[in-house]
Write an enzyme that holds these catalytic residues in place. Sequence first.
Site, PDB file in Angstrom:
ATOM      1  CG  HIS A 130     -10.147 -34.148  52.580  1.00 34.29           C
ATOM      2  ND1 HIS A 130      -8.903 -33.316  51.782  1.00 34.29           N
ATOM      3  CD2 HIS A 130     -10.521 -33.729  53.440  1.00 34.29           C
ATOM      4  CE1 HIS A 130      -8.735 -32.475  53.081  1.00 34.29           C
ATOM      5  NE2 HIS A 130      -9.403 -32.698  53.818  1.00 34.29           N
ATOM      6  CB  CYS A 138     -27.668 -42.011  46.986  1.00 32.83           C
ATOM      7  SG  CYS A 138     -28.985 -41.070  46.421  1.00 32.83           S
ATOM      8  CB  CYS A 141     -30.111 -42.420  50.013  1.00 32.77           C
ATOM      9  SG  CYS A 141     -29.907 -43.540  48.898  1.00 32.77           S
ATOM     10  N   GLY A 200       3.881 -32.116  52.064  1.00 35.09           N
ATOM     11  CA  GLY A 200       3.190 -31.650  50.399  1.00 35.09           C
ATOM     12  C   GLY A 200       1.802 -30.786  51.101  1.00 35.09           C
ATOM     13  CG  ASN A 226       5.381 -27.360  51.132  1.00 31.35           C
ATOM     14  OD1 ASN A 226       5.771 -26.461  49.954  1.00 31.35           O
ATOM     15  ND2 ASN A 226       4.197 -27.948  51.469  1.00 31.35           N
ATOM     16  N   PRO A 227       8.544 -27.994  48.648  1.00 32.14           N
ATOM     17  CG  PRO A 227       8.046 -28.211  46.871  1.00 32.14           C
ATOM     18  CD  PRO A 227       7.775 -28.170  48.360  1.00 32.14           C
TER      19      PRO A 227
HETATM   20  P1  OAD Z   1      -2.588 -27.057  48.299  1.00 34.29           P
HETATM   21  O1  OAD Z   1      -2.832 -27.389  47.543  1.00 34.29           O
HETATM   22  O2  OAD Z   1      -3.564 -26.444  48.788  1.00 34.29           O
HETATM   23  O3  OAD Z   1      -1.051 -27.453  48.659  1.00 34.29           O
HETATM   24  C1  OAD Z   1      -0.594 -28.241  48.437  1.00 34.29           C
HETATM   25  C2  OAD Z   1       1.432 -27.743  49.004  1.00 34.29           C
HETATM   26  O4  OAD Z   1       1.412 -29.326  48.561  1.00 34.29           O
HETATM   27  C3  OAD Z   1       1.709 -26.642  49.010  1.00 34.29           C
HETATM   28  O5  OAD Z   1       1.930 -26.219  50.218  1.00 34.29           O
HETATM   29  C4  OAD Z   1       3.264 -27.749  47.763  1.00 34.29           C
HETATM   30  O6  OAD Z   1       3.814 -25.996  48.360  1.00 34.29           O
HETATM   31  C5  OAD Z   1       2.843 -28.287  48.188  1.00 34.29           C
HETATM   32  N1  OAD Z   1       3.889 -28.987  46.870  1.00 34.29           N
HETATM   33  C6  OAD Z   1       3.863 -28.474  45.897  1.00 34.29           C
HETATM   34  N2  OAD Z   1       4.515 -29.513  44.396  1.00 34.29           N
HETATM   35  C7  OAD Z   1       5.580 -30.786  46.019  1.00 34.29           C
HETATM   36  C8  OAD Z   1       6.487 -31.694  45.795  1.00 34.29           C
HETATM   37  N3  OAD Z   1       6.721 -31.376  44.760  1.00 34.29           N
HETATM   38  N4  OAD Z   1       6.192 -32.272  46.315  1.00 34.29           N
HETATM   39  C9  OAD Z   1       6.471 -31.434  47.900  1.00 34.29           C
HETATM   40  N5  OAD Z   1       5.185 -30.394  48.034  1.00 34.29           N
HETATM   41  C10 OAD Z   1       4.459 -30.352  47.071  1.00 34.29           C
HETATM   42  O7  OAD Z   1      -2.675 -29.193  48.907  1.00 34.29           O
HETATM   43  P2  OAD Z   1      -3.196 -29.574  50.335  1.00 34.29           P
HETATM   44  O8  OAD Z   1      -2.083 -28.877  51.457  1.00 34.29           O
HETATM   45  O9  OAD Z   1      -3.652 -31.123  49.928  1.00 34.29           O
HETATM   46  O10 OAD Z   1      -9.855 -31.400  50.088  1.00 34.29           O
HETATM   47  O11 OAD Z   1      -5.291 -29.226  50.295  1.00 34.29           O
HETATM   48  C11 OAD Z   1      -5.891 -29.594  51.083  1.00 34.29           C
HETATM   49  C12 OAD Z   1      -7.297 -29.696  50.976  1.00 34.29           C
HETATM   50  O12 OAD Z   1      -7.746 -28.436  50.414  1.00 34.29           O
HETATM   51  C13 OAD Z   1      -7.285 -30.764  49.636  1.00 34.29           C
HETATM   52  O13 OAD Z   1      -7.010 -32.093  50.182  1.00 34.29           O
HETATM   53  C14 OAD Z   1      -8.328 -30.352  49.112  1.00 34.29           C
HETATM   54  C15 OAD Z   1      -8.705 -28.623  49.001  1.00 34.29           C
HETATM   55  O14 OAD Z   1      -9.858 -28.275  48.883  1.00 34.29           O
HETATM   56  C16 OAD Z   1     -10.639 -31.766  49.314  1.00 34.29           C
HETATM   57  O15 OAD Z   1     -10.740 -32.241  48.428  1.00 34.29           O
HETATM   58  C17 OAD Z   1     -12.252 -31.563  50.633  1.00 34.29           C
END
Ligand code: OAD
Length: 259
Positions: A130, A138, A141, A200, A226-227
């Site tokens: 990501h 930019c 461009c 996570g 994951n929690p």
């Molecule tokens: P999310 O916020 O969707 O999910 C975070 C996950 O981390 C959840 O399943 C939580 O249970 C878990 N979590 C919380 N605390 C934790 C800890 N201490 N240790 C381990 N796990 C923990 O985040 P992502 O799955 O990364 O996209 O989201 C995917 C994408 O959605 C991101 O990359 C971003 C967002 O929109 C872009 O920016 C394009």
Amino acid sequence: MTPSPTHPQPDPAALRRAAGLLRHAQYLVVLTGAGVSAESGIATFRDAQTGQWTHFDPQQLASPSGFRRDPGLVWRWYMERLDTLHTTAPNPGHHALAELAGRVPRFTLITQNVDDLHERAGSKQVIHLHGNLAAFRCHTCRAPYTLTPGDRQAQMPPTCPHCGGYIRPDVVWFEELLPADALDQADTAARACDVMMIVGTSGVVFPAAQLPWTAQSAGAQLIDINPDETPYTDQAAVALRGPSGLLLPPLLQALDAPE
Ligand code: OAD
């Protein structure tokens, strides 16, 4: 993070099972999401109380249409996130993953995170699906842009010296494609690994969320850290419940224990 009533000591039997899988892995791929950086103080996106998307509108802050509508608002939000990044440090989970790379014959780390905490913990050749919060380009461009100190305080994004378009962070927004080379590398790794550890991530944002399913279809075993429950939990060979900063260091230690 230390054990607490909400996050008790890791389940020793599950740790042993996960360590057993890692010990025999020929090719380990790790897919991380925002949760791995949570214990460094970087908010996740979807956690109910603390998640970014609980408080902010992703359509406004993380989409090309939102940027067109209010470029100043988007710019200031990303400058704040960049400031936060400079005051954070890798946590024990990031460090354990960096060390794990040297403990298996073959290793690839894929992240959805736009921070650089894996690299700062010592991980090499991280595949960033990501993009990168500290890189700029930019919007029109795509020419790369180096941020000046003045830009960081500005109310509006700087403009491109080549075409005059607005500068934006080099991250993937909703409605945008992932960088093709990163996605290709990640997909190839998912097809080739025999163990994939998912750390996570909520597993709801595609195409990144597809990678564990790709790996499993190609015969890999899944370890889910994951929690909370995730879409992968039921299919995982081992699911470790808890924060990754608390689970990954003992998992690394368990690798040294006799089977
Ligand atoms: P999310 O916020 O969707 O999910 C975070 C996950 O981390 C959840 O399943 C939580 O249970 C878990 N979590 C919380 N605390 C934790 C800890 N201490 N240790 C381990 N796990 C923990 O985040 P992502 O799955 O990364 O996209 O989201 C995917 C994408 O959605 C991101 O990359 C971003 C967002 O929109 C872009 O920016 C394009």
